[in-house]
Design a protein around this motif. Sequence first.
Motif, PDB file in Angstrom:
ATOM      1  N   LYS A 180     -58.597  68.000  29.055  1.00 56.56           N
ATOM      2  CA  LYS A 180     -59.613  67.423  29.803  1.00 56.56           C
ATOM      3  C   LYS A 180     -59.692  68.420  31.198  1.00 56.56           C
ATOM      4  O   LYS A 180     -60.930  68.257  31.449  1.00 56.56           O
ATOM      5  CB  LYS A 180     -58.582  66.157  30.287  1.00 56.56           C
ATOM      6  N   LYS A 181     -58.992  69.156  31.466  1.00 52.69           N
ATOM      7  CA  LYS A 181     -59.231  70.168  32.543  1.00 52.69           C
ATOM      8  C   LYS A 181     -60.253  71.034  32.269  1.00 52.69           C
ATOM      9  O   LYS A 181     -61.267  71.265  32.824  1.00 52.69           O
ATOM     10  CB  LYS A 181     -57.933  70.746  33.022  1.00 52.69           C
ATOM     11  N   LEU A 182     -60.166  71.526  31.153  1.00 54.43           N
ATOM     12  CA  LEU A 182     -61.117  72.557  30.411  1.00 54.43           C
ATOM     13  C   LEU A 182     -62.752  71.612  30.257  1.00 54.43           C
ATOM     14  O   LEU A 182     -63.723  72.516  30.485  1.00 54.43           O
ATOM     15  CB  LEU A 182     -60.796  73.026  29.102  1.00 54.43           C
ATOM     16  N   THR A 183     -62.516  70.554  29.969  1.00 62.27           N
ATOM     17  CA  THR A 183     -63.670  69.855  29.576  1.00 62.27           C
ATOM     18  C   THR A 183     -64.597  69.537  31.101  1.00 62.27           C
ATOM     19  O   THR A 183     -65.623  69.722  30.875  1.00 62.27           O
ATOM     20  CB  THR A 183     -63.497  68.448  28.895  1.00 62.27           C
ATOM     21  N   LYS A 227     -68.826  71.077  34.977  1.00 67.14           N
ATOM     22  CA  LYS A 227     -69.094  71.709  36.285  1.00 67.14           C
ATOM     23  C   LYS A 227     -69.743  73.005  36.131  1.00 67.14           C
ATOM     24  O   LYS A 227     -70.191  73.541  37.326  1.00 67.14           O
ATOM     25  CB  LYS A 227     -67.913  71.796  37.002  1.00 67.14           C
ATOM     26  N   GLY A 228     -69.915  73.329  34.898  1.00 64.15           N
ATOM     27  CA  GLY A 228     -70.583  74.906  34.885  1.00 64.15           C
ATOM     28  C   GLY A 228     -69.363  75.954  34.900  1.00 64.15           C
ATOM     29  O   GLY A 228     -69.745  77.174  35.036  1.00 64.15           O
ATOM     30  N   GLN A 229     -68.242  75.593  34.754  1.00 66.78           N
ATOM     31  CA  GLN A 229     -67.091  76.624  35.205  1.00 66.78           C
ATOM     32  C   GLN A 229     -66.569  77.190  33.788  1.00 66.78           C
ATOM     33  O   GLN A 229     -65.703  76.330  33.143  1.00 66.78           O
ATOM     34  CB  GLN A 229     -65.669  76.278  35.834  1.00 66.78           C
ATOM     35  N   ILE A 230     -67.112  78.141  33.162  1.00 62.31           N
ATOM     36  CA  ILE A 230     -66.853  78.790  31.898  1.00 62.31           C
ATOM     37  C   ILE A 230     -66.569  80.108  32.120  1.00 62.31           C
ATOM     38  O   ILE A 230     -66.956  80.938  33.211  1.00 62.31           O
ATOM     39  CB  ILE A 230     -67.793  78.251  30.578  1.00 62.31           C
ATOM     40  N   ALA A 231     -65.828  80.814  31.030  1.00 65.74           N
ATOM     41  CA  ALA A 231     -65.697  82.243  30.940  1.00 65.74           C
ATOM     42  C   ALA A 231     -66.911  82.731  30.767  1.00 65.74           C
ATOM     43  O   ALA A 231     -67.557  82.709  29.724  1.00 65.74           O
ATOM     44  CB  ALA A 231     -64.533  82.552  29.898  1.00 65.74           C
ATOM     45  N   ARG A 232     -67.388  83.756  31.555  1.00 64.03           N
ATOM     46  CA  ARG A 232     -68.460  84.462  31.416  1.00 64.03           C
ATOM     47  C   ARG A 232     -68.175  85.912  31.734  1.00 64.03           C
ATOM     48  O   ARG A 232     -67.515  86.255  32.531  1.00 64.03           O
ATOM     49  CB  ARG A 232     -69.613  83.977  32.416  1.00 64.03           C
ATOM     50  N   SER A 233     -68.980  86.950  30.933  1.00 64.97           N
ATOM     51  CA  SER A 233     -68.895  88.311  31.105  1.00 64.97           C
ATOM     52  C   SER A 233     -70.311  88.809  31.426  1.00 64.97           C
ATOM     53  O   SER A 233     -70.824  88.881  30.454  1.00 64.97           O
ATOM     54  CB  SER A 233     -68.058  88.947  29.904  1.00 64.97           C
ATOM     55  N   GLY A 268     -69.504  79.987  25.157  1.00 65.65           N
ATOM     56  CA  GLY A 268     -70.683  79.074  24.598  1.00 65.65           C
ATOM     57  C   GLY A 268     -71.828  78.664  25.598  1.00 65.65           C
ATOM     58  O   GLY A 268     -71.750  79.194  26.474  1.00 65.65           O
ATOM     59  N   MET A 269     -72.380  77.808  24.926  1.00 67.76           N
ATOM     60  CA  MET A 269     -73.534  77.173  25.563  1.00 67.76           C
ATOM     61  C   MET A 269     -72.920  76.095  26.803  1.00 67.76           C
ATOM     62  O   MET A 269     -72.199  75.340  26.520  1.00 67.76           O
ATOM     63  CB  MET A 269     -74.398  76.518  24.805  1.00 67.76           C
ATOM     64  N   SER A 270     -73.545  76.195  27.770  1.00 65.18           N
ATOM     65  CA  SER A 270     -73.243  75.097  28.943  1.00 65.18           C
ATOM     66  C   SER A 270     -74.570  75.002  30.057  1.00 65.18           C
ATOM     67  O   SER A 270     -75.105  75.936  30.330  1.00 65.18           O
ATOM     68  CB  SER A 270     -72.232  75.545  29.557  1.00 65.18           C
ATOM     69  N   PHE A 271     -74.770  73.713  30.135  1.00 63.09           N
ATOM     70  CA  PHE A 271     -75.846  73.411  30.966  1.00 63.09           C
ATOM     71  C   PHE A 271     -75.327  72.001  31.856  1.00 63.09           C
ATOM     72  O   PHE A 271     -74.972  71.115  31.423  1.00 63.09           O
ATOM     73  CB  PHE A 271     -77.165  72.784  30.130  1.00 63.09           C
ATOM     74  N   SER A 272     -75.257  72.552  33.424  1.00 65.20           N
ATOM     75  CA  SER A 272     -74.608  71.792  34.326  1.00 65.20           C
ATOM     76  C   SER A 272     -75.678  71.432  35.501  1.00 65.20           C
ATOM     77  O   SER A 272     -75.969  72.427  36.077  1.00 65.20           O
ATOM     78  CB  SER A 272     -73.243  72.093  34.552  1.00 65.20           C
ATOM     79  N   TRP A 273     -76.040  70.373  35.493  1.00 64.71           N
ATOM     80  CA  TRP A 273     -76.730  69.834  36.845  1.00 64.71           C
ATOM     81  C   TRP A 273     -75.875  70.086  38.064  1.00 64.71           C
ATOM     82  O   TRP A 273     -76.258  70.456  39.042  1.00 64.71           O
ATOM     83  CB  TRP A 273     -77.026  68.509  36.821  1.00 64.71           C
ATOM     84  N   GLN A 285     -57.506  80.469  36.775  1.00 68.68           N
ATOM     85  CA  GLN A 285     -58.076  79.657  37.822  1.00 68.68           C
ATOM     86  C   GLN A 285     -58.099  78.460  37.769  1.00 68.68           C
ATOM     87  O   GLN A 285     -57.940  77.328  38.739  1.00 68.68           O
ATOM     88  CB  GLN A 285     -59.709  79.980  38.073  1.00 68.68           C
ATOM     89  N   LEU A 286     -57.758  77.969  36.243  1.00 66.77           N
ATOM     90  CA  LEU A 286     -57.942  76.426  36.034  1.00 66.77           C
ATOM     91  C   LEU A 286     -56.422  76.167  35.899  1.00 66.77           C
ATOM     92  O   LEU A 286     -56.131  74.626  35.462  1.00 66.77           O
ATOM     93  CB  LEU A 286     -58.596  76.087  34.692  1.00 66.77           C
TER      94      LEU A 286
END
Length: 376
Positions: A16-19, A24-30, A113-118, A219-220
Amino acid sequence: MADSDSGEKTEEPTAKKLTDARKKGQIARSKDLGTFFVLVGCACGMLLVGGSLASTMADMMSHMFSINRQEAMDVNALFKVINDGIYQIVPPLLWLFFIVMIAAFVGNTMLGGMSFSWEAMMPKASKLSPMAGFKRMFGTQAAVELLKSVLKFFVVFIVAFLLLSGLFEEILGLSRETMPANFEHAVNMLMWMFLVLALSIGIIVAVDAPYQVWNHTKQLKMTKQEIKDEYKGTEGSPEIKGRIRRTQYEMSQRRMMQDVPDSDVVITNPTHFSIALKYDPTGSGAPIMTAKGVDEMALHIRTIAKEHQVEIIQSPALARSLYYTAEVGDDIPEELFAAVAQVLAFIFQLNEHKKGKAKKPKAVAKNLPIPDDFKY
């Protein structure tokens, strides 16, 4: 100790925390991974369409510089020359843009992965805070980015030096070649050098991508108290949990009642307890409890047994012992085998008597062999 447990984020983030973080747009990005794919895609695209693009540009420039006076004075002829050049150069450019676009998409979605967050797009006052900006400039993340930048510089510098050293004689040999062979040779050499330099960034990516995943998870991380609070929130209020338990109980009771018609006998108290048993000689060899109940449930079991002509035997002591020592779907305790065997023997003899194949059996003994530890 309790304060320490509730304050330290030592637990891995829950699903649930990861979801919620992804929303919120908080994903692992490089960023380096995306840059690596774009550079490699651009280099591969240039190798695939670079020759066509170069020859098209050369033809277009040759045509432009050889326009005669009549074409230069004729507007329609001039526009025709320009249109012809555009139509020639657009296809290879589109292929190059397409390859780079696919590479950019794969590189930026591979890790998280793909993520779109307002919510991530909404303005936040914390982003304008001087203190927050100061922390970003001189924090751990800034130090890591600085270290990566220095490392990238040295990696690219060393690879470029090795390439130039290895191709030094070939580069000098370009001056001895004739046009346009030397031009094509130089362009081909540059594109391969560009590809090798782009691939060298993979060394940085091999370090940065796992670090970004680890840092994102760090961080999570959650405290034990946060996990407990989340569990309570997920499970819902006591009223909802009680309703769920009641529904589950009712469903189990309905399933239990469906097994009563297939039972061999129902042993009663005679009013307060009802126990349904079934003996399957091909199974474990022990009688199985198919249903049990007290008061209203006991009455309901007896009613169903009568409707389906299941024999009902009154044995208060045995009924109480079975009710408290066995569960529905389980074998009865071994200590009660002897007592239940007498009941089942009576039932089987009674069934044979009803078919006209045997004499009417004697009634079940009132004092069945029940151990003292199983008397209730």
